[in-house]
Design a protein around this motif. Structure first.
Motif, PDB file in Angstrom:
ATOM      1  N   PHE A  42      53.734   2.063  22.856  1.00  0.00           N
ATOM      2  CA  PHE A  42      54.351   3.272  22.313  1.00  0.00           C
ATOM      3  C   PHE A  42      53.400   3.994  21.356  1.00  0.00           C
ATOM      4  CE2 PHE A  42      58.982   1.501  22.721  1.00  0.00           C
ATOM      5  CZ  PHE A  42      58.915   1.675  24.092  1.00  0.00           C
ATOM      6  N   THR A  43      53.623   5.268  21.190  1.00  0.00           N
ATOM      7  CA  THR A  43      53.010   6.178  20.217  1.00  0.00           C
ATOM      8  C   THR A  43      51.510   5.944  20.068  1.00  0.00           C
ATOM      9  OG1 THR A  43      53.619   4.834  18.272  1.00  0.00           O
ATOM     10  CG2 THR A  43      55.222   6.428  19.039  1.00  0.00           C
ATOM     11  N   CYS A  44      51.079   5.267  18.989  1.00  0.00           N
ATOM     12  CA  CYS A  44      49.645   5.092  18.751  1.00  0.00           C
ATOM     13  C   CYS A  44      48.973   4.296  19.855  1.00  0.00           C
ATOM     14  CB  CYS A  44      49.404   4.429  17.402  1.00  0.00           C
ATOM     15  SG  CYS A  44      50.092   2.760  17.254  1.00  0.00           S
ATOM     16  N   GLY A  45      49.734   3.466  20.578  1.00  0.00           N
ATOM     17  CA  GLY A  45      49.165   2.735  21.699  1.00  0.00           C
ATOM     18  C   GLY A  45      48.754   3.674  22.813  1.00  0.00           C
ATOM     19  N   VAL A  46      49.633   4.635  23.131  1.00  0.00           N
ATOM     20  CA  VAL A  46      49.305   5.652  24.130  1.00  0.00           C
ATOM     21  C   VAL A  46      48.111   6.471  23.654  1.00  0.00           C
ATOM     22  CG1 VAL A  46      50.115   7.732  25.306  1.00  0.00           C
ATOM     23  CG2 VAL A  46      51.668   5.785  24.997  1.00  0.00           C
TER      24      VAL A  46
END
Length: 269
Positions: free
Chosen positions: A118-122
């Motif tokens: 999610f979020t920062c991972g993407v």
């Protein structure tokens, strides 16, 4: 800032080690689903700096410990940073893994995800070059559900990867998308069985590491110029950037190995 010992970065939340010419970077906070707090960000940034500045390293591999890649940013730890008007700033001896600030990475990174990303991972994924995901991996930019908007590069890069409509469909709603969708869009290049994401990513990284380092970096640089500055700028830089590569020992080795019908051994010189 993470400490250094014998050329290896000593960290608490990211396992970093060299495997030949590959830098393995493993998020290691599984009890928090690898949620990224500020300490983890700075450790990743230090690992990226090591990858860029260690001449023996040719490629990075980003992956995660546990059932998930990351549940996203630990927002309560970041709220003050986001309110400062300047954003996330890497420190001395660090290189921003989102490439929002400072210089970008000149070496390729292979990315392997599983579980939730999610979020920062993407956003870290969007600043890598080849992506692998396990079947069943779930992706999302949840920021609009948390009162903010994506600030690690998704609004800048996601539409380039999956098209305007697809990007806005998920940036503006916070809805999840699947690994299968990501593969169909070309956002990930390999869709594998759960548990195989690291092995497949490592195989790709090893192929890159065995190729000519100057050729790899030149290919990556030219591609990035075309994306960031346009095709005409990339055309103007193509042969000037190729000229020093053609004078390298690796070119001679490439030609000689071809004539001798053997695998080349490149030194990056």
């Amino acid at each position: 800032m993470p400490e250094h010992e014998g050329g290896v970065v000593l960290m608490a939340l990211v396992n970093v080690k060299k495997k030949g010419h590959i830098l393995l970077m493993e998020l290691n906070r599984p009890e928090k689903m690898n949620a990224m707090n500020r300490a983890m960000y700075h450790e990743i940034a230090a690992a990226y700096y090591q990858l860029e500045h260690d001449d023996d390293l040719r490629v990075g591999l980003m992956y995660a410990e546990g059932d998930h890649f990351t549940s996203g940013l630990q927002l309560d730890d970041w709220a003050g940073v986001f309110a400062n008007g300047k954003g996330i700033e890497p420190g001395e001896g660090e290189l921003d893994p989102f490439h929002i600030t400072g210089d970008g990475l000149g070496k390729p990174v292979v990315f392997a995800a599983q579980g939730i990303c999610f979020t920062c991972g993407v956003e870290m994924m969007l600043n890598t070059d080849i992506r692998v995901a396990a079947k069943g991996t779930r992706f999302a930019q949840l920021e609009v559900k948390r009162g903010i908007f994506a600030c690690g590069g998704a609004t800048i890069r996601l539409q380039r990867e999956i098209g305007w409509g697809n990007a806005q469909r998920y940036l503006l709603t916070g809805d999840e998308w699947s690994a299968e969708q990501a593969y169909d869009w070309g956002l990930i290049q390999e869709l594998v069985e759960p548990g195989e994401q690291f092995n497949v990513a490592l195989e790709i990284a090893e192929k890159i590491a065995s190729a000519a380092p100057l050729g790899v970096r030149g290919s990556l640089k030219s591609s990035k110029i075309a994306v960031s500055e346009g095709q005409e700028a990339a055309k103007l830089r193509l042969f000037p950037d190729l000229q020093p590569v053609m004078a390298s020992e690796d070119v001679k080795e490439g030609i000689q190995s071809f004539l001798e019908r053997r695998n080349a051994v490149f030194k990056g010189k």
